[in-house]
Design a protein around this motif. Structure first.
Motif, mmCIF file in Angstrom:
data_model
loop_
_atom_site.group_PDB
_atom_site.id
_atom_site.type_symbol
_atom_site.label_atom_id
_atom_site.label_comp_id
_atom_site.label_asym_id
_atom_site.label_seq_id
_atom_site.Cartn_x
_atom_site.Cartn_y
_atom_site.Cartn_z
ATOM 1 N N ASP A 30 41.935 56.150 37.123
ATOM 2 C CA ASP A 30 42.080 56.507 35.714
ATOM 3 C C ASP A 30 43.518 56.925 35.414
ATOM 4 O OD1 ASP A 30 39.437 56.040 35.112
ATOM 5 O OD2 ASP A 30 38.827 58.111 35.440
ATOM 6 N N PHE A 31 43.909 56.731 34.142
ATOM 7 C CA PHE A 31 45.217 57.161 33.684
ATOM 8 C C PHE A 31 45.135 57.428 32.195
ATOM 9 C CE2 PHE A 31 45.029 52.576 33.801
ATOM 10 C CZ PHE A 31 45.426 52.205 32.522
ATOM 11 N N LYS A 32 46.083 58.211 31.692
ATOM 12 C CA LYS A 32 46.070 58.641 30.302
ATOM 13 C C LYS A 32 47.301 58.129 29.566
ATOM 14 C CE LYS A 32 45.865 62.783 27.528
ATOM 15 N NZ LYS A 32 45.815 64.213 27.528
ATOM 16 N N MET A 33 47.516 56.868 29.596
ATOM 17 C CA MET A 33 48.609 56.269 28.852
ATOM 18 C C MET A 33 48.260 54.821 28.575
ATOM 19 S SD MET A 33 51.430 56.170 31.942
ATOM 20 C CE MET A 33 52.713 55.501 30.953
ATOM 21 N N HIS A 34 49.091 54.112 27.819
ATOM 22 C CA HIS A 34 48.743 52.758 27.413
ATOM 23 C C HIS A 34 48.591 51.812 28.599
ATOM 24 C CE1 HIS A 34 53.045 53.045 27.598
ATOM 25 N NE2 HIS A 34 53.250 51.791 27.306
ATOM 26 N N TYR A 35 49.420 51.906 29.600
ATOM 27 C CA TYR A 35 49.240 51.130 30.830
ATOM 28 C C TYR A 35 50.169 51.704 31.899
ATOM 29 C CZ TYR A 35 53.514 48.719 29.407
ATOM 30 O OH TYR A 35 54.786 48.432 29.013
ATOM 31 N N PRO A 36 49.748 51.671 33.139
ATOM 32 C CA PRO A 36 50.630 52.153 34.204
ATOM 33 C C PRO A 36 51.726 51.128 34.495
ATOM 34 C CG PRO A 36 48.576 51.371 35.130
ATOM 35 C CD PRO A 36 48.439 51.282 33.638
#
Length: 161
Positions: A30-36
């Motif tokens: 999981d991540f909290k931005m538009h794309y890693p």
């Protein structure tokens, strides 16, 4: 000589959320931005000096990111390397987050809204093999193709306060 790394937000950056603190971030988590934005560890990849030792603003590394949800940013993950694979000493990383100033033709930092000095912890660094990435020093400007074979994932865990 000890180095302090200045980081606005890294070029290869992942801002994570709601994930129990892991030893590292890997694709699919999981991540909290538009794309890693993952590093290019091939010979077409280039690493840029961003140690903050050169006073010119061009020597800071920054990236735009857009959070997709509100809430506490728990960890930040980014990648870096060392010229000629000669690993130096890091005291800390300075993280800064700015508002976006879109008044000109290019996005640029606006007002600083948050900063954090993270004391360096080598336990939060993971080495990876690269395939001869290039090196660029924008302060000199030195360009060296096929310069190093290692890069490192730096994993910063932020206090809830």
């Amino acid at each position: 000589m000890r180095k302090s790394i200045v980081l606005l937000a890294a070029m290869a950056l992942v801002v994570a959320w709601a994930v129990p603190a892991a030893a590292f971030w890997e694709e699919g988590m999981d991540f909290k931005m538009h794309y890693p934005q993952l590093p290019d560890a091939t010979p077409t990849g280039w690493d840029v000096l961003s140690s903050g030792l050169c006073e010119a603003p061009v020597c800071r590394v920054a990236d735009d990111f857009q959070c997709t949800e509100t809430g506490w940013v728990k960890d930040i993950h980014f990648w870096g390397s060392w010229k000629d694979d000669m690993v130096g000493v890091i005291d800390h990383f300075r993280l800064e987050i700015y508002t976006n100033d879109a008044s000109g033709p290019f996005s640029q930092p606006g007002q600083m809204i948050w900063w954090y000095d993270w004391p360096f912890d080598p336990a939060h660094v993971i080495p990876f093999q690269a395939a001869g990435e290039g090196w660029w020093d924008p302060c000199t400007p030195e360009v060296i193709p096929d310069n190093h074979g290692l890069y490192y994932q730096y994993n910063i865990y932020l206090p809830q306060a």
